[in-house]
Write a protein that holds these residues in place. Structure first.
Motif, PDB file in Angstrom:
ATOM      1  N   THR A 283      15.328   2.365   8.135  1.00 34.05           N
ATOM      2  CA  THR A 283      14.964   3.603   8.829  1.00 34.05           C
ATOM      3  C   THR A 283      15.416   3.631  10.285  1.00 34.05           C
ATOM      4  N   PHE A 284      15.307   2.507  10.989  1.00 31.24           N
ATOM      5  CA  PHE A 284      15.550   2.505  12.437  1.00 31.24           C
ATOM      6  C   PHE A 284      16.958   2.054  12.785  1.00 31.24           C
ATOM      7  N   PRO A 285      17.448   2.429  13.999  1.00 31.37           N
ATOM      8  CA  PRO A 285      18.773   1.976  14.454  1.00 31.37           C
ATOM      9  C   PRO A 285      18.841   0.458  14.506  1.00 31.37           C
ATOM     10  N   LYS A 286      20.050  -0.075  14.396  1.00 30.39           N
ATOM     11  CA  LYS A 286      20.222  -1.518  14.274  1.00 30.39           C
ATOM     12  C   LYS A 286      20.870  -2.142  15.502  1.00 30.39           C
ATOM     13  N   ASP A 287      20.910  -1.421  16.629  1.00 30.99           N
ATOM     14  CA  ASP A 287      21.540  -1.964  17.832  1.00 30.99           C
ATOM     15  C   ASP A 287      20.780  -3.176  18.357  1.00 30.99           C
ATOM     16  N   ASP A 288      19.464  -3.066  18.513  1.00 32.37           N
ATOM     17  CA  ASP A 288      18.668  -4.191  19.006  1.00 32.37           C
ATOM     18  C   ASP A 288      18.728  -5.367  18.040  1.00 32.37           C
ATOM     19  N   TRP A 289      18.728  -5.071  16.761  1.00 34.27           N
ATOM     20  CA  TRP A 289      18.795  -6.141  15.755  1.00 34.27           C
ATOM     21  C   TRP A 289      20.118  -6.892  15.845  1.00 34.27           C
ATOM     22  N   LEU A 290      21.217  -6.165  16.025  1.00 31.47           N
ATOM     23  CA  LEU A 290      22.520  -6.809  16.167  1.00 31.47           C
ATOM     24  C   LEU A 290      22.603  -7.607  17.460  1.00 31.47           C
ATOM     25  N   ALA A 291      22.015  -7.090  18.524  1.00 36.13           N
ATOM     26  CA  ALA A 291      22.003  -7.821  19.787  1.00 36.13           C
ATOM     27  C   ALA A 291      21.202  -9.109  19.658  1.00 36.13           C
ATOM     28  N   HIS A 292      20.103  -9.071  18.933  1.00 29.47           N
ATOM     29  CA  HIS A 292      19.284 -10.258  18.715  1.00 29.47           C
ATOM     30  C   HIS A 292      20.060 -11.337  17.967  1.00 29.47           C
ATOM     31  N   LEU A 293      21.015 -10.918  17.141  1.00 31.07           N
ATOM     32  CA  LEU A 293      21.842 -11.859  16.386  1.00 31.07           C
ATOM     33  C   LEU A 293      23.137 -12.193  17.105  1.00 31.07           C
ATOM     34  N   ASP A 294      23.286 -11.727  18.385  1.00 28.69           N
ATOM     35  CA  ASP A 294      24.516 -11.939  19.152  1.00 28.69           C
ATOM     36  C   ASP A 294      25.730 -11.362  18.425  1.00 28.69           C
ATOM     37  N   LEU A 295      25.532 -10.180  17.870  1.00 31.56           N
ATOM     38  CA  LEU A 295      26.614  -9.507  17.137  1.00 31.56           C
ATOM     39  C   LEU A 295      26.821  -8.106  17.711  1.00 31.56           C
ATOM     40  N   GLU A 296      26.830  -8.015  19.051  1.00 26.61           N
ATOM     41  CA  GLU A 296      26.941  -6.713  19.695  1.00 26.61           C
ATOM     42  C   GLU A 296      28.310  -6.078  19.494  1.00 26.61           C
ATOM     43  N   ASP A 297      29.302  -6.853  19.119  1.00 29.73           N
ATOM     44  CA  ASP A 297      30.642  -6.306  18.894  1.00 29.73           C
ATOM     45  C   ASP A 297      30.752  -5.607  17.542  1.00 29.73           C
ATOM     46  N   ILE A 298      29.729  -5.696  16.724  1.00 25.48           N
ATOM     47  CA  ILE A 298      29.732  -5.064  15.405  1.00 25.48           C
ATOM     48  C   ILE A 298      28.936  -3.763  15.461  1.00 25.48           C
ATOM     49  N   SER A 299      29.493  -2.706  14.868  1.00 24.08           N
ATOM     50  CA  SER A 299      28.810  -1.417  14.803  1.00 24.08           C
ATOM     51  C   SER A 299      28.309  -1.185  13.385  1.00 24.08           C
TER      52      SER A 299
END
Length: 368
Positions: A283-299
């Motif tokens: 349901t929610f956006p996954k930006d914070d989740w990707l940042a938590h996994l050090d995967l900010e380069d992935i959209s």
């Protein structure tokens, strides 16, 4: 018009009906042996051949009859009609006119009394009729039993059935049928039934049962499917490298895009908690989740409130908490009919590849 005799046959609604008696208000009482029922039909509908479904009954032989067959049928019908109307003619004269024996002439008279026209005298071809079975009923029963008993398992073959038929016939004191006869009986059974006997109901249904409806979605988030799956990998101990377990994945797949909107990985068996976590992740956006996994380069811009969510009848999918949350958020829960796993076809087609990618995408202990 000509009188209608009892037993005269007609086509009504594509079925063969026989005249039984006169009914009230100008109707006829008709009986169908195929349907085992009666009905009243207006006399005008029986006589007027221009109306659909009101012609006299025509034997199936009509479709294959030649002009010579029709000429012979017309000759026999008219000769018999003249003989019946004359009333006092001898059977020998009728037999001579038909160029047949007297017993055969008697048989044709019997046919004429219940006939509806020349079509009833179409000459049948000599010989054994197609599909006629010549072996006894007891031997047929033995063949059926042998098929049920021996047509099982992956090693099933015709030879094993033939051998068992021979054993049973020998014990019963009956003549053993030819192997070709047994093979022919097997070929007459539907492929779906043979698959059911050999591989079970599930394989037969998957292979032959009709799937008439389509599982479609007109837009993203309109419908999704959710289910659990054991991931095809094994977690090992960091120090000893001993295998511990396989992780469980709860995956939500959008039916329109085939995108994994959300998932939850855990070493614990599926529960209401894993279901809630997967829905939250979808349901929610996954930006914070990707940042938590050090995967900010992935959209990964796939998220949003689902309109309909399809799943099976597992206990965790029918919890009171899930139903209340779905009502509060206007999410319609769709449950798969019991015994029909193909209703989750989209999930089954995608989930294995999805689970493999999910595990390489992140570690199970990072998912929140």
């Amino acid at each position: 018009m000509d009188s209608i005799r009892k037993g005269t046959r007609f086509w009504i609604g594509g079925k063969k009906w026989a005249y039984e008696a006169a009914a009230s208000h100008g109707s006829a009482l008709m009986y169908s042996e195929d349907l085992n029922e009666y009905q009243e039909v207006k006399l005008g509908d029986l006589v007027d051949q221009n109306l659909e479904g009101t012609e006299y009954a025509i034997p199936p032989l009509e479709n294959k009859a030649t002009i010579e067959d029709w000429s012979l049928a017309e000759f026999r019908y008219s000769t018999l009609k003249d003989h019946i109307e004359a009333g006092d003619r001898k059977i020998s004269e009728l037999a001579a006119g038909l160029e047949l024996s007297e017993p055969r002439a008697y048989a044709l008279i019997k046919i004429f009394k219940n006939s509806s026209g020349p079509a009833d005298f179409i000459k049948d071809k000599p010989g054994v009729k197609l599909g006629k079975r010549l072996i006894g009923s007891r031997v047929e029963a033995i063949i059926n039993l042998a098929i049920e008993q021996k047509w099982k398992g992956p090693g099933t073959n015709i030879a094993s059935v033939v051998k068992y038929v021979d054993e049973l016939c020998h014990k019963a004191g009956l003549k053993t049928p030819a192997a070709g006869t047994v093979a022919n009986r097997i070929s007459c059974i539907s492929k779906s039934k043979l698959a059911m006997l050999k591989d079970g109901h599930k394989v037969a249904n998957d292979r032959y049962q009709a799937r008439p409806k389509k599982n479609q979605s007109s837009r993203p988030l309109a419908k999704a499917e959710m289910d659990h799956c054991l991931v095809d990998c094994i977690i090992v101990d960091e120090k000893t490298r001993m295998p511990l377990c396989r992780p469980w994945a709860t995956v939500i797949i959008d039916l329109h895009t085939r995108v994994v909107n959300g998932y939850y990985l855990s070493i614990d068996a599926p529960s209401g908690f894993s279901v809630a976590q997967a829905i939250t992740h979808a349901t929610f956006p996954k930006d914070d989740w990707l940042a938590h996994l050090d995967l900010e380069d992935i959209s990964y811009p796939y998220y949003g409130k689902l309109e309909r969510l399809a799943m099976d009848n597992a206990k965790e999918f029918k919890s009171k908490a899930l139903k209340i949350a779905a009502i509060k958020n206007a999410i319609r829960l769709l449950y798969r009919p019991p015994g029909r796993p193909w209703w989750g076809g989209a999930y089954r087609a995608v989930v294995r590849n999805a689970c493999g990618r999910i595990y390489t995408f992140s570690s199970w202990y990072h998912v929140e």
